[in-house]
Structures are given as C-alpha cells and as structure tokens.
Design an enzyme around this catalytic site. Structure first.
Site, PDB file in Angstrom:
ATOM      1  N   CYS A   1       1.040  -1.188   0.118  1.00 45.42           N
ATOM      2  CA  CYS A   1       0.131  -0.010  -0.073  1.00 45.42           C
ATOM      3  C   CYS A   1       0.821   1.241  -0.101  1.00 45.42           C
ATOM      4  O   CYS A   1       1.813   1.299   0.863  1.00 45.42           O
ATOM      5  CB  CYS A   1      -0.931  -0.219   1.357  1.00 45.42           C
ATOM      6  SG  CYS A   1      -1.782   1.557   1.347  1.00 45.42           S
TER       7      CYS A   1
ATOM      8  N   CYS B   1      -0.723   5.777   7.377  1.00 46.97           N
ATOM      9  CA  CYS B   1      -1.747   5.408   7.675  1.00 46.97           C
ATOM     10  C   CYS B   1      -1.759   4.581   8.878  1.00 46.97           C
ATOM     11  O   CYS B   1      -0.619   4.058   9.247  1.00 46.97           O
ATOM     12  CB  CYS B   1      -2.373   4.397   6.570  1.00 46.97           C
ATOM     13  SG  CYS B   1      -3.804   3.666   7.244  1.00 46.97           S
TER      14      CYS B   1
ATOM     15  N   CYS C   1      -1.710  -0.116   9.667  1.00 44.05           N
ATOM     16  CA  CYS C   1      -0.986  -1.190   9.245  1.00 44.05           C
ATOM     17  C   CYS C   1       0.460  -0.667  10.228  1.00 44.05           C
ATOM     18  O   CYS C   1       0.890   0.212  10.121  1.00 44.05           O
ATOM     19  CB  CYS C   1      -0.533  -1.497   8.126  1.00 44.05           C
ATOM     20  SG  CYS C   1      -1.868  -2.320   7.272  1.00 44.05           S
TER      21      CYS C   1
ATOM     22  N   GLU D   1     -22.039 -12.874  28.426  1.00 47.82           N
ATOM     23  CA  GLU D   1     -21.529 -11.746  27.697  1.00 47.82           C
ATOM     24  C   GLU D   1     -22.204 -10.612  28.346  1.00 47.82           C
ATOM     25  O   GLU D   1     -23.457 -10.760  28.773  1.00 47.82           O
ATOM     26  CB  GLU D   1     -21.878 -11.741  26.271  1.00 47.82           C
ATOM     27  CG  GLU D   1     -21.782 -10.761  25.252  1.00 47.82           C
ATOM     28  CD  GLU D   1     -20.527 -10.115  25.154  1.00 47.82           C
ATOM     29  OE1 GLU D   1     -19.713 -10.683  25.009  1.00 47.82           O
ATOM     30  OE2 GLU D   1     -20.665  -8.774  25.425  1.00 47.82           O
TER      31      GLU D   1
ATOM     32  N   ASP E   1     -12.488 -15.874  26.517  1.00 44.51           N
ATOM     33  CA  ASP E   1     -11.886 -15.060  25.467  1.00 44.51           C
ATOM     34  C   ASP E   1     -12.272 -13.393  25.847  1.00 44.51           C
ATOM     35  O   ASP E   1     -13.186 -13.019  25.252  1.00 44.51           O
ATOM     36  CB  ASP E   1     -12.814 -15.382  23.995  1.00 44.51           C
ATOM     37  CG  ASP E   1     -12.264 -14.666  22.916  1.00 44.51           C
ATOM     38  OD1 ASP E   1     -11.300 -13.925  22.874  1.00 44.51           O
ATOM     39  OD2 ASP E   1     -13.119 -14.675  21.765  1.00 44.51           O
TER      40      ASP E   1
ATOM     41  N   CYS F   1      -6.535 -11.813  22.916  1.00 44.86           N
ATOM     42  CA  CYS F   1      -5.804 -10.904  21.997  1.00 44.86           C
ATOM     43  C   CYS F   1      -4.933 -10.024  22.512  1.00 44.86           C
ATOM     44  O   CYS F   1      -4.493  -9.002  21.935  1.00 44.86           O
ATOM     45  CB  CYS F   1      -7.103 -10.117  21.462  1.00 44.86           C
ATOM     46  SG  CYS F   1      -8.043  -9.097  22.756  1.00 44.86           S
TER      47      CYS F   1
END
Ligand code: SAH
Length: 455
Positions: free
Chosen positions: A73, A79, A82, A334, A383, A410
């Site tokens: 890119c 940007c 990324c 949740e 999670d 994560c």
C-alpha cells in the site's frame, strides 16, 4: 553523549518493540524508530528524548534489512492501520510468535513450554470482512475518505485498502458521488457540523452478501433514493442502513438504525455455523483465520459429547455455537445484551438447542451461579477483551475445578498475567498456539490449553 531534538543519527535496528517500531542504539542510547525493521541500518532524526530512551523519525534506510519488503500500500507509512507492512510476512509471524513467547516467559514466569503452531495466512491480504471509513474534507474542500493517521484523526485518503475487500472502493466512490451531487456534507469533528461521519461496510466471505451502513450526525439522509439506486447496482448488495450518531465523541456507532433498503443484516458462516450480522453486532473480522482459531479452541477443549462447557465473554455466541456441536451443554456469558440477543437468534437459526446464554459480567455471573446453584463445568473457555480476566473470575474458575481451561486471548501480556494465577497450583500450561488474525498489524491471537494436574 547527550542527544537533543532534531539531531541526526545512524542506527542499526536490533529488535522490535510491541508496537512494531524498530529498536536500536546510538552511542548506547536506545531509540525507537517507527517503520524501521529489524536488520535495517537507518538514518533517523531525534524527535523526543527521555532519560533512558528516545524516539526518532526514520529519514533514510541506509542498508535495508534482508527482511524488509516494499509495502503493497502506498499509504502504509502515513496510515495508522498497518504497522508491519515493511516486514516480510514470514518475519511478521516470527515477530508475533516471539511476542507471545516473551510475555509468557517474562510476565507469566513459564519456562517449560513451546508454541506448537503459528497459524499464518496463505494470502495475508484482503482478509477483513469489515471496514469503517471516516469522511472529511481535504484542504481544497474535496470530500475524502480513508483511514486515520496513527496518532491523530487526520484522514489519510485511501479508498483501496489492501486489508479490505475490493468491493469497498466502488462503494466509497458511489457514496462520495452521491454526497457531491446532492451537497451532503461530511461530518467535521472540530465543529460537530456536517452529516456523514463514517461508512461501515461488511462482506460475508462465504455468502458474498454486502452491507452498507452510513453513520450520520442527523435523523435522516437527504435524497436517500439517489444513494440507494447507486448502491443496489453492486452485486451482492443485501442491506443498506443508516446509523444515527449525534454524539461529539470518538465512538463510531450510535444506537439507532434506520433501515434504508433490503434486510437489516447479512448472513455469514464460520465453519458450518450460520450467523446473522447486523451493523451493531460484534463479529470476528478475519473469517478465514477465525475458523482456524475456533478449531484449535475446539480441539483443546477435547469434547466427546458429554461435557458441560462455560464460554465466558461469548459475544454473539460464535465460540459457544461452534463448541455446542460437540458438547452436551454450553453456557455463554456476555456483558452486551444485544450480543446475547444475537447469540440466541443464531442458536435458533442453526437449530442448536444445547446452548444457553446469560447477560452480565463474567466476574459476576459465574461466581453467583457457582455460589447459588453450584454449577459445574468440565471445560471453561474464556475470550476476554485486552484487559484480560478479573481476579474474582479466575478464583471462581479455580474453585470450579474444570478438567480443562481454554484461554483465547488478543493480548498476550494480560494472558500471561492471568495464566500465572491459574497455573500457580492445580493447573499446568499444556499447549499454546498462535493465530495471525491481523496480518500487517502488530496484533496477535493466542489459544492456550490448561489441564488440571490431578485429573
Ligand atoms: N468470543 C467472542 C467475543 C470475544 S470479544 C468471539 O469470538 O466472537 C470479547 C467479548 O467480551 C466482547 O463481546 C465484550 O462485549 C465482552 N465483555 C467485555 N467485558 C466483559 C465482562 N466483564 N464480562 C462478560 N463479557 C465481557
């Protein structure tokens, strides 16, 4: 030697930080240099100095690292989306593996473990099924859309992001054409004026269904038919909506959805489980890797059909429904009520009857159910979001003494912190796998299996 702002230095990059910046030394002084990759020799300008380290701006790559690649890119540097496009994909995976391994060692205190697999993508581009493009104006007054720069909300114009699907570009062209022709103004953050804030586009990878939702600072879209007639020409267009957000904040979506055309949702599959996704639903953004992640979680859960499983932080029940196919009974917990509505609807849609859901905080629901009803689990899956699990939850999990705990994470630093608590006595870290859900970014998902020692 003391450095000051604007000094030029030559640095050999020897390591990379968690946010993907290159790290190297100039006269023994540690510098963080964004967009420099491990193995580069670079010329950099000092921007900010602290006592023990500083930040410098990459000016010139003097000797490129063998692992440096040309970014696909042209906007990659400006940007904020990324961070790793300058690094070969192979090295990106190595970077992510090292990050997880390092955190498990340093924060978790684990020594005797190995990462059994790093699941990368065969083609690490155009993997995102969701994109949110902000709208604004450039200095000549033209309407622009793209992505925010790293630290600011300056829009870097780009309608063709290589992480998103090709269809996005045409959709954005049509939205801007409609805005220009009908004098519909983009939202302006500083004044709070203007109408169109963001376009949310979702694409079902298996169904090829497309959803467009325009987030607006108002209660209606003027001459909406002129937008609709353009968008419906795109093959796969299934749902066009507007979302009302009049708040002066960074939160992208408001609560109210205005149906404009078609259904209010699109459908997609993960494995053979079908999901309905509305503009407000949380849904994993990389469907190809999500299957690999969930299959690993399923394998680690070691289900034979007799197990009772608790899936904490279940979102719209994606993992719960995946596990329900192989378990006796699954309970999901949740915090977001709308996500639980989706979870229940998705269970019904798939004819899954052995999944039940609770709305609430995992650290409140599980202890309460355990104390009041003496609930039981063979397997507990968690999670959590980046901040990890609450201690109250971890101690209840330990008290429930499940055979296995599957931790999907994560953020490997909070993962390591939590695993240290879970593995202090009765549990052992048995298996670790890393899954690259977000190629070109620094983020990484980890799945861990903990087994009870005395089982
Ligand atoms: N397992 C799901 C979602 C994971 S994202 C999937 O794979 O799709 C983490 C989820 O945890 C989000 O849906 C978030 O709303 C929820 N969450 C955040 N804090 C929570 C808490 N304290 N208790 C329960 N859920 C929580």
């Amino acid at each position: 030697m003391e450095f000051k702002k604007n000094d030029m230095v030559t640095v050999k990059i020897e390591d990379m930080s968690h946010d993907g910046s290159g790290i190297g030394k100039a006269d023994g002084y540690t510098l963080f240099i964004k967009d420099a990759v491990i193995g580069d020799e670079v010329e950099a300008k000092i921007m900010k100095t602290k006592k023990n380290y500083g930040f410098a701006r990459l000016m010139n790559v003097l000797v490129p690292s063998p692992d440096r690649t040309e970014p696909k890119c042209p906007k990659a540097r400006a940007c904020g989306g990324c961070q790793l496009q300058f690094l070969s994909y192979e090295k990106q995976l190595e970077f992510k593996k090292n990050k997880v391994e390092g955190n498990l060692r340093r924060i978790g205190g684990f020594r005797d473990f190995s990462i059994e697999k790093v699941m990368g993508m065969e083609n690490p581009w155009r993997y995102r099924n969701k994109a949110q493009f902000p709208f604004g104006k450039d200095k000549d007054g033209n309407i622009v859309t793209g992505f925010y720069a790293g630290r600011t909300h300056a829009i870097i114009p780009n309608r063709n992001c290589y992480l998103g699907v090709e269809e996005n570009e045409e959709i954005l062209n049509l939205i801007i054409e409609y805005m220009e022709e009908n004098h519909v103004e983009p939202y302006h953050e500083e004044t709070g004026k203007g109408l169109v804030r963001h376009a949310l586009i979702r694409y079902g990878f298996t169904t090829k269904e497309i959803m467009v939702c325009l987030i607006i600072n108002g209660d209606s879209l003027p001459k909406k038919d002129r937008l609709i007639e353009r968008l419906v020409k795109i093959p796969g267009m299934t749902s066009i909506t507007a979302n009302v957000n009049k708040k002066r904040s960074n939160v992208i979506l408001g609560e109210k959805i205005l149906p404009l055309w078609g259904q209010g949702y699109i459908t997609d599959y993960i494995g053979n489980v079908k999901y309905q996704i509305s503009p407000l639903s949380f849904y994993q953004v990389n469907p190809v890797q999500t299957v690999k992640l969930y299959e690993t979680a399923l394998a680690y859960a070691g289900l034979t059909g007799n197990e009772t499983v608790w899936d904490l932080y279940c979102g719209i029940g994606t993992i719960s429904l995946f596990l329900a196919q192989k378990a006796k009974q699954v309970y999901g917990v949740e915090i977001v009520p709308a996500a639980i509505e989706d979870a229940e609807k998705n269970a019904e849609l798939n004819g899954i009857e052995n999944a039940e859901f609770y709305v609430g905080k995992a650290e409140e629901v599980l202890p309460r159910e355990y104390k009041e009803k003496g609930i039981y689990a063979d397997v507990i899956v968690v999670d959590p979001p980046r901040k990890g699990c609450d201690e109250e939850l971890l101690s209840t999990m330990l008290a429930m003494r499940p055979e296995r705990i599957v931790y999907v994470s994560c953020d490997s630093s909070t993962l390591a912190r939590d695993l240290k608590i879970l593995c202090s006595e009765e549990y052992r870290l048995e298996r670790v796998a890393v899954c690259d859900m977000f190629p070109a970014s620094v983020h990484v998902e980890t799945v861990c299996l903990l087994s009870r020692k005395s089982s």
